[in-house]
Enzyme design. Sequence first.
Site, PDB file in Angstrom:
ATOM      1  CG  HIS A  63      -0.329   0.075   2.542  1.00 20.49           C
ATOM      2  ND1 HIS A  63       0.585  -0.842   3.011  1.00 20.49           N
ATOM      3  CD2 HIS A  63      -0.489   0.982   3.544  1.00 20.49           C
ATOM      4  CE1 HIS A  63       0.951  -0.508   4.239  1.00 20.49           C
ATOM      5  NE2 HIS A  63       0.318   0.596   4.580  1.00 20.49           N
ATOM      6  CG  ASP A  67       5.010   2.733   7.142  1.00 23.91           C
ATOM      7  OD1 ASP A  67       4.081   3.212   6.474  1.00 23.91           O
ATOM      8  OD2 ASP A  67       4.846   1.813   7.973  1.00 23.91           O
ATOM      9  CG  HIS A 141      -3.954  -0.398   6.309  1.00 19.05           C
ATOM     10  ND1 HIS A 141      -3.818  -0.355   7.672  1.00 19.05           N
ATOM     11  CD2 HIS A 141      -2.932   0.353   5.803  1.00 19.05           C
ATOM     12  CE1 HIS A 141      -2.771   0.408   7.974  1.00 19.05           C
ATOM     13  NE2 HIS A 141      -2.225   0.849   6.858  1.00 19.05           N
ATOM     14  CG  HIS A 270       4.054  -2.873  10.235  1.00 19.77           C
ATOM     15  ND1 HIS A 270       3.133  -2.228  11.013  1.00 19.77           N
ATOM     16  CD2 HIS A 270       4.274  -2.049   9.187  1.00 19.77           C
ATOM     17  CE1 HIS A 270       2.804  -1.073  10.449  1.00 19.77           C
ATOM     18  NE2 HIS A 270       3.494  -0.942   9.340  1.00 19.77           N
TER      19      HIS A 270
HETATM   20 ZN   LIG Z   1       2.968   0.495   7.812  1.00 26.02          ZN
HETATM   21 ZN   LIG Z   2      -0.145   1.465   6.526  1.00 24.86          ZN
END
Ligand SMILES: [Zn+2]
Ligand SMILES: [Zn+2]
Length: 306
Positions: A63, A67, A141, A270
């Site tokens: 995505h 980051d 998300h 993550h």
């Molecule tokens: Zn992330």
């Molecule tokens: Zn994200």
Amino acid sequence: MILTFLGTSAGTITTERNVSASLLQLTARSNRLWLFDCGEGTQHQMLKAKISLSKLEKIFITHLHGDHIFGLPGLLASRSLNQHAMPLTIYGPKGIRQFIEMTLNISCSMMTYPLQIVEIEQATTLYKDEQVTIYCDELAHRVQCFGYRIEEAERAPKLDIVKLQTENIPVGSLYGELKKGKIITMPDGKILDGKNYWLGKKPGFKIAILGDTTPCDASIRLASEVDLLVHEATFKHELQERAQLVGHSTTVDAANIAKICQVKRLIITHISTRYGLSDNESLLAECRQIFPHTDIAYDLFQVNLA
Ligand SMILES: [Zn+2]
Ligand SMILES: [Zn+2]
């Protein structure tokens, strides 16, 4: 397959962790390299892991949060400095083309290798060849986010040496041909079908590499019975409500998905910047209560599925 974690931090870097990226070497023998996400500093992490930028074949972006993509322009530009960089294909959600083209155009970065960009719109089989197939599905998300499932083709079988020797078939390069399943005519006219000397095929490995997500049906579809599930676990269980609110998972969420999907092994990554490496044991303990075969990724951690 060998998976190397290049960055394991959520949101931003820490002194201990870089932001998201992991690299899959498709077979121990081949140089086929696929990168999943490309957070800031990924090319530096690749340098530390002694992985050549020029040999990257594909990049899969989950995505468009920073980051996961801010390392792309630098990595793509650095690749151009190598005259032997192979063609590269980048897959990612809608917007990835604009991000790449705009940053490269504004910085006057010239690409010296063919660069193809594929925008993903929905769950699909993204790529398939005789070695490997990769599927994507849409996760849950705050922005459109994809997870990936990589399935290796069935691996070459072993040869039935006893049968070959019983039939007085001479040892040599012929065995290699038979192992590939070829049909060989011997000097005396006898015809050998390689498949008659196979001792059964081995199933290929299956890996699911998910992007940022709260638990969802797509995670379950992607991770079903894989050998290795790479799942985000941004927070500890005590921050369950916050995780849900911001579209992330906890340690317990990741472990539950691993258990439901009957995966062989779970690796969480993550990790929120609020947790240092000294918190690894407590994060792991929460997962292992539900799914014992869990590990926590750290930068340059390498997993060999040979
Ligand atoms: Zn992330
Ligand atoms: Zn994200």
